[in-house]
Design a protein around this motif. Sequence first.
Motif, PDB file in Angstrom:
ATOM      1  N   THR A  22      31.251 -13.630  40.062  1.00 49.02           N
ATOM      2  CA  THR A  22      31.495 -12.520  41.006  1.00 49.02           C
ATOM      3  C   THR A  22      32.301 -10.985  39.643  1.00 49.02           C
ATOM      4  N   ALA A  23      32.889 -11.873  38.410  1.00 42.16           N
ATOM      5  CA  ALA A  23      33.805 -11.276  37.531  1.00 42.16           C
ATOM      6  C   ALA A  23      32.648  -9.720  37.611  1.00 42.16           C
ATOM      7  N   ALA A  24      31.454  -9.543  37.134  1.00 47.79           N
ATOM      8  CA  ALA A  24      30.490  -8.620  36.622  1.00 47.79           C
ATOM      9  C   ALA A  24      30.856  -7.559  38.239  1.00 47.79           C
ATOM     10  N   LEU A  25      31.140  -7.799  39.826  1.00 49.52           N
ATOM     11  CA  LEU A  25      31.325  -6.710  40.585  1.00 49.52           C
ATOM     12  C   LEU A  25      32.947  -6.172  40.318  1.00 49.52           C
ATOM     13  N   THR A  26      33.846  -6.408  39.548  1.00 49.72           N
ATOM     14  CA  THR A  26      35.269  -5.747  39.189  1.00 49.72           C
ATOM     15  C   THR A  26      34.805  -4.650  38.024  1.00 49.72           C
ATOM     16  N   GLU A  27      35.495  -3.652  38.674  1.00 47.06           N
ATOM     17  CA  GLU A  27      35.310  -2.407  37.675  1.00 47.06           C
ATOM     18  C   GLU A  27      36.379  -2.355  36.697  1.00 47.06           C
ATOM     19  N   ARG A  28      37.885  -2.851  36.805  1.00 51.50           N
ATOM     20  CA  ARG A  28      38.919  -3.472  36.709  1.00 51.50           C
ATOM     21  C   ARG A  28      39.395  -4.687  37.216  1.00 51.50           C
ATOM     22  N   TYR A  29      40.442  -4.811  35.666  1.00 52.66           N
ATOM     23  CA  TYR A  29      41.468  -5.818  35.837  1.00 52.66           C
ATOM     24  C   TYR A  29      42.115  -5.822  35.868  1.00 52.66           C
ATOM     25  N   ILE A  30      43.978  -5.966  36.469  1.00 52.96           N
ATOM     26  CA  ILE A  30      44.790  -5.272  36.010  1.00 52.96           C
ATOM     27  C   ILE A  30      45.931  -7.097  35.491  1.00 52.96           C
ATOM     28  N   VAL A  31      46.369  -6.751  34.948  1.00 52.76           N
ATOM     29  CA  VAL A  31      47.089  -8.133  34.689  1.00 52.76           C
ATOM     30  C   VAL A  31      48.240  -7.978  34.773  1.00 52.76           C
ATOM     31  N   VAL A  32      49.155  -8.819  34.880  1.00 48.77           N
ATOM     32  CA  VAL A  32      50.396  -8.389  35.102  1.00 48.77           C
ATOM     33  C   VAL A  32      51.308  -8.556  33.998  1.00 48.77           C
ATOM     34  N   ALA A  33      50.762  -9.515  32.861  1.00 50.15           N
ATOM     35  CA  ALA A  33      51.348  -9.992  31.464  1.00 50.15           C
ATOM     36  C   ALA A  33      50.582  -9.729  30.595  1.00 50.15           C
ATOM     37  N   ASP A  34      51.136  -9.656  28.829  1.00 47.97           N
ATOM     38  CA  ASP A  34      50.317  -9.709  28.562  1.00 47.97           C
ATOM     39  C   ASP A  34      49.284 -10.375  27.304  1.00 47.97           C
ATOM     40  N   PHE A  35      49.633 -11.605  28.021  1.00 49.90           N
ATOM     41  CA  PHE A  35      49.115 -12.919  27.960  1.00 49.90           C
ATOM     42  C   PHE A  35      48.255 -13.178  28.408  1.00 49.90           C
ATOM     43  N   LEU A  36      48.412 -12.918  29.631  1.00 51.25           N
ATOM     44  CA  LEU A  36      47.028 -12.811  30.975  1.00 51.25           C
ATOM     45  C   LEU A  36      45.873 -12.094  30.583  1.00 51.25           C
ATOM     46  N   LYS A  37      45.689 -11.181  29.254  1.00 51.69           N
ATOM     47  CA  LYS A  37      45.400 -10.282  29.125  1.00 51.69           C
ATOM     48  C   LYS A  37      43.907 -11.021  28.379  1.00 51.69           C
ATOM     49  N   LYS A  38      44.966 -11.466  27.026  1.00 51.33           N
ATOM     50  CA  LYS A  38      44.041 -12.375  26.322  1.00 51.33           C
ATOM     51  C   LYS A  38      43.009 -13.492  27.101  1.00 51.33           C
ATOM     52  N   ASN A  39      43.709 -14.257  27.987  1.00 54.91           N
ATOM     53  CA  ASN A  39      43.476 -15.619  28.417  1.00 54.91           C
ATOM     54  C   ASN A  39      42.026 -14.735  29.131  1.00 54.91           C
ATOM     55  N   LEU A  40      42.115 -13.816  29.436  1.00 45.39           N
ATOM     56  CA  LEU A  40      40.808 -13.176  30.708  1.00 45.39           C
ATOM     57  C   LEU A  40      39.112 -12.584  28.924  1.00 45.39           C
ATOM     58  N   CYS A  41      39.960 -12.581  28.150  1.00 45.78           N
ATOM     59  CA  CYS A  41      38.914 -12.152  26.798  1.00 45.78           C
ATOM     60  C   CYS A  41      38.662 -13.707  26.442  1.00 45.78           C
ATOM     61  N   GLU A  42      39.094 -14.520  26.744  1.00 47.52           N
ATOM     62  CA  GLU A  42      38.716 -15.692  26.514  1.00 47.52           C
ATOM     63  C   GLU A  42      37.480 -16.234  26.779  1.00 47.52           C
ATOM     64  N   GLN A  43      37.792 -15.607  28.495  1.00 46.29           N
ATOM     65  CA  GLN A  43      36.747 -15.647  29.917  1.00 46.29           C
ATOM     66  C   GLN A  43      35.328 -15.551  29.165  1.00 46.29           C
ATOM     67  N   GLY A  44      35.335 -14.344  28.430  1.00 41.72           N
ATOM     68  CA  GLY A  44      33.643 -13.189  28.535  1.00 41.72           C
ATOM     69  C   GLY A  44      34.253 -11.800  29.177  1.00 41.72           C
ATOM     70  N   ILE A  45      35.540 -11.339  29.828  1.00 39.27           N
ATOM     71  CA  ILE A  45      35.770 -10.227  30.362  1.00 39.27           C
ATOM     72  C   ILE A  45      36.081  -8.951  28.779  1.00 39.27           C
ATOM     73  N   ALA A  46      35.469  -7.745  29.452  1.00 40.75           N
ATOM     74  CA  ALA A  46      34.932  -6.993  27.689  1.00 40.75           C
ATOM     75  C   ALA A  46      36.869  -6.989  27.647  1.00 40.75           C
ATOM     76  N   PRO A  47      37.424  -6.380  26.894  1.00 36.88           N
ATOM     77  CA  PRO A  47      38.998  -5.976  26.419  1.00 36.88           C
ATOM     78  C   PRO A  47      38.901  -4.671  26.953  1.00 36.88           C
ATOM     79  N   ALA A  48      38.138  -3.655  27.066  1.00 31.52           N
ATOM     80  CA  ALA A  48      37.673  -2.694  27.900  1.00 31.52           C
ATOM     81  C   ALA A  48      38.517  -2.676  29.543  1.00 31.52           C
ATOM     82  N   LYS A  49      37.826  -3.397  30.338  1.00 33.67           N
ATOM     83  CA  LYS A  49      37.719  -3.580  31.446  1.00 33.67           C
ATOM     84  C   LYS A  49      39.024  -4.245  31.926  1.00 33.67           C
TER      85      LYS A  49
END
Length: 376
Positions: free
Chosen positions: A138-165
């Motif tokens: 269901t990831a494609a159904l989310t237009e924007r992710y908010i992460v509460v810490a910098d390390f979580l952005k890296k974790n999402l990017c490793e899962q294939g989520i585009a950094p711009a999202k």
Amino acid sequence: MSRPIRVLHIIGGGEIGGAEIHILDLARHFSPQEVELRLCCLFPAPLLQRAQKQGILATAVPMRSKVDLIGFWKVLRLIRQTQPAIVHTHGVRANLIGRLAAKVAGVRCTVTTVHSVLANDYPDQLSRWINFWSEKLTAALTERYIVVADFLKKNLCEQGIAPAKITVIHNGVDDEKYTNVQDKRDLRAELGIAADAPLVGMVGRFHPVKGHKYLIEAAKEILKINSNVRFLLVGDGFHRDVIETVIREEGLESCFLFTGFREDIADIYRTLDVLALPSLSEGLSLTLMESMLCECPAVVTAVGGNPEIVINEKNGLVVPSGDALALAAALVRLIENREEARKFGEAARRTIEERFTARRMAERTQNLYRELVKDQ
């Protein structure tokens, strides 16, 4: 003047943890001219009652499981009735239900806040696998992710989520909660703790990932050096019985005190001499930030967002996760060096006031909402 953006937050709400407090703090600090917040809880208590008491328009849609079709239909109906510009989800169950229902209802923007690393929240492999694919599909159904810490952005990017999202908006704490606190000595008397006993505390839910067992192992070493030290465990959770059993088997009942959930958490922090956070995983810990705002020096593990808040030897101490001996040594150091502990506490408060307030978090979130609806 433009109308406020109506946002429906969806969350489990079956406990009062970091994600739940996050929403309550957002609601308290959003500008009513900018954001109209509504809330949907997928459990009947306790967040629903806390939110309603705060004046939030909150509704419960209890769901028996993630695939409760009746529950899904009720969430869909609520979205259609509410007609939000944005659906904002928190947690695996809410993400699955909220994303699907929002798209069926025609909502053009869905936001998901990631509060922690998913794999660390589920102890058994089957649960991790199910929840991983629930998120993935269901990831494609989310237009924007908010992460509460910098390390979580890296974790999402490793899962294939585009950094711009992905947008990083650090958690923040509500400094208005920490005024008019009671005297430290009064609360110690209430808890039956001697005024001169060094007091180490843990605050949070009882879950294996929080590392309570490492504090117990550290306590055995600390008590060899100073038998007067006492340990305060604040909170509840499914793992509490296990921890109580371990403490009893180790013969440490007289040194540990369980308080359950406490509303007077600021008084707790100001009563502690040191906060221990021996977690195996963290997002950006509200417990840590709250304690720092109360000038309580902390010993934390080098996991998750902890190193983004605590700079070792500057405003606290950082130790390796899963290392009870290192934890014990750091706790003893602050117990025995009160002046150093005081300086760490003062530096900790300044860190939160400058970088991690709920007001700053809410302002950045509502600015993101405005950016997202601008293009609709």
